[in-house]
Design a protein around this motif. Structure first.
Motif, PDB file in Angstrom:
ATOM      1  N   VAL A  44      67.512  13.493  49.087  1.00  7.42           N
ATOM      2  CA  VAL A  44      66.436  13.126  50.008  1.00  7.42           C
ATOM      3  C   VAL A  44      66.723  11.784  50.648  1.00  7.42           C
ATOM      4  O   VAL A  44      67.552  11.013  50.170  1.00  7.42           O
ATOM      5  CB  VAL A  44      65.070  13.054  49.277  1.00  7.42           C
ATOM      6  N   GLU A  45      66.001  11.527  51.725  1.00  7.54           N
ATOM      7  CA  GLU A  45      66.019  10.198  52.333  1.00  7.54           C
ATOM      8  C   GLU A  45      64.580   9.851  52.681  1.00  7.54           C
ATOM      9  O   GLU A  45      63.763  10.745  52.913  1.00  7.54           O
ATOM     10  CB  GLU A  45      66.929  10.140  53.552  1.00  7.54           C
ATOM     11  N   PRO A  46      64.263   8.567  52.693  1.00 11.88           N
ATOM     12  CA  PRO A  46      62.885   8.174  53.018  1.00 11.88           C
ATOM     13  C   PRO A  46      62.505   8.622  54.429  1.00 11.88           C
ATOM     14  O   PRO A  46      63.309   8.567  55.349  1.00 11.88           O
ATOM     15  CB  PRO A  46      62.917   6.651  52.922  1.00 11.88           C
ATOM     16  N   ALA A  47      61.281   9.065  54.562  1.00 17.53           N
ATOM     17  CA  ALA A  47      60.750   9.449  55.869  1.00 17.53           C
ATOM     18  C   ALA A  47      60.012   8.250  56.456  1.00 17.53           C
ATOM     19  O   ALA A  47      59.962   7.173  55.861  1.00 17.53           O
ATOM     20  CB  ALA A  47      59.824  10.647  55.727  1.00 17.53           C
ATOM     21  N   ARG A  48      59.405   8.448  57.591  1.00 16.71           N
ATOM     22  CA  ARG A  48      58.680   7.344  58.239  1.00 16.71           C
ATOM     23  C   ARG A  48      57.479   6.892  57.427  1.00 16.71           C
ATOM     24  O   ARG A  48      57.163   5.721  57.386  1.00 16.71           O
ATOM     25  CB  ARG A  48      58.233   7.761  59.633  1.00 16.71           C
ATOM     26  N   GLU A  49      56.813   7.860  56.780  1.00 16.99           N
ATOM     27  CA  GLU A  49      55.652   7.510  55.965  1.00 16.99           C
ATOM     28  C   GLU A  49      56.116   6.977  54.620  1.00 16.99           C
ATOM     29  O   GLU A  49      57.030   7.528  54.011  1.00 16.99           O
ATOM     30  CB  GLU A  49      54.773   8.742  55.732  1.00 16.99           C
ATOM     31  N   GLU A  50      55.467   5.927  54.156  1.00 16.58           N
ATOM     32  CA  GLU A  50      55.836   5.327  52.883  1.00 16.58           C
ATOM     33  C   GLU A  50      55.589   6.307  51.746  1.00 16.58           C
ATOM     34  O   GLU A  50      54.566   6.978  51.681  1.00 16.58           O
ATOM     35  CB  GLU A  50      55.020   4.047  52.650  1.00 16.58           C
ATOM     36  N   GLY A  51      56.551   6.426  50.843  1.00 13.72           N
ATOM     37  CA  GLY A  51      56.422   7.304  49.697  1.00 13.72           C
ATOM     38  C   GLY A  51      56.729   8.763  49.990  1.00 13.72           C
ATOM     39  O   GLY A  51      56.615   9.610  49.117  1.00 13.72           O
ATOM     40  N   VAL A  52      57.122   9.077  51.218  1.00 15.33           N
ATOM     41  CA  VAL A  52      57.446  10.450  51.597  1.00 15.33           C
ATOM     42  C   VAL A  52      58.962  10.573  51.720  1.00 15.33           C
ATOM     43  O   VAL A  52      59.607   9.728  52.331  1.00 15.33           O
ATOM     44  CB  VAL A  52      56.770  10.847  52.933  1.00 15.33           C
ATOM     45  N   TYR A  53      59.512  11.612  51.119  1.00 15.63           N
ATOM     46  CA  TYR A  53      60.955  11.834  51.161  1.00 15.63           C
ATOM     47  C   TYR A  53      61.252  13.189  51.785  1.00 15.63           C
ATOM     48  O   TYR A  53      60.650  14.186  51.436  1.00 15.63           O
ATOM     49  CB  TYR A  53      61.548  11.768  49.747  1.00 15.63           C
ATOM     50  N   LYS A  54      62.180  13.183  52.721  1.00 16.40           N
ATOM     51  CA  LYS A  54      62.599  14.401  53.420  1.00 16.40           C
ATOM     52  C   LYS A  54      63.894  14.919  52.796  1.00 16.40           C
ATOM     53  O   LYS A  54      64.798  14.140  52.474  1.00 16.40           O
ATOM     54  CB  LYS A  54      62.854  14.119  54.907  1.00 16.40           C
ATOM     55  N   VAL A  55      63.984  16.222  52.674  1.00 19.94           N
ATOM     56  CA  VAL A  55      65.169  16.858  52.117  1.00 19.94           C
ATOM     57  C   VAL A  55      66.284  16.837  53.171  1.00 19.94           C
ATOM     58  O   VAL A  55      66.079  17.266  54.301  1.00 19.94           O
ATOM     59  CB  VAL A  55      64.866  18.312  51.706  1.00 19.94           C
TER      60      VAL A  55
END
Length: 125
Positions: free
Chosen positions: A12-23
């Motif tokens: 995963v990598e961090p998404a724009r929203e804090e605490g959200v991770y994108k696959v």
């Protein structure tokens, strides 16, 4: 992976929203065998990004199980990352999980049939 006895990792990598991770990928024990061991590559010189499967099949947590299983069959995979409506990782669906759920449902169906027969015998006696 060896220490934790797992054969599947979600990258995963961090998404724009804090605490959200994108696959962004998955790494399987098979990826390691095919890309490293079979090619006699120097594992110390490689990163996860070098050998992971990019853009893997991803399931939405609101998708019906049957539809997801069909996609898994078509893709030839045993596990899929599951994401929420925002695309954030929320879990993993493995065929073992699906089989366990389906087996429990079948057990309940068998129980209904058995209980129906018991009730029928009692009522008709």
């Amino acid at each position: 992976m060896r220490e934790a006895h797992v054969g599947y990792l979600i990258v995963v990598e961090p998404a724009r929203e804090e605490g959200v991770y994108k696959v962004v990928g998955v790494l399987t024990d098979r990826d390691i065998v095919v890309a490293v061991v079979a090619r006699d590559a120097d594992a110390r010189s490689l990163t996860v990004g070098d050998i992971m499967t990019r853009d893997p099949l991803i399931a939405n947590e609101s998708s019906p199980l049957e539809a997801t299983l069909t996609l898994m069959e078509e893709a030839g995979v045993r596990r899929v990352p599951v994401v929420d409506s925002k695309g954030a990782l929320s879990g993993v669906l493995a065929l073992d999980d699906a089989l366990r759920t389906i087996a429990l449902q079948l057990n309940k169906i068998a129980g209904c049939i058995g209980n129906e027969q018991k009730v029928e015998r009692y009522v008709r006696a």
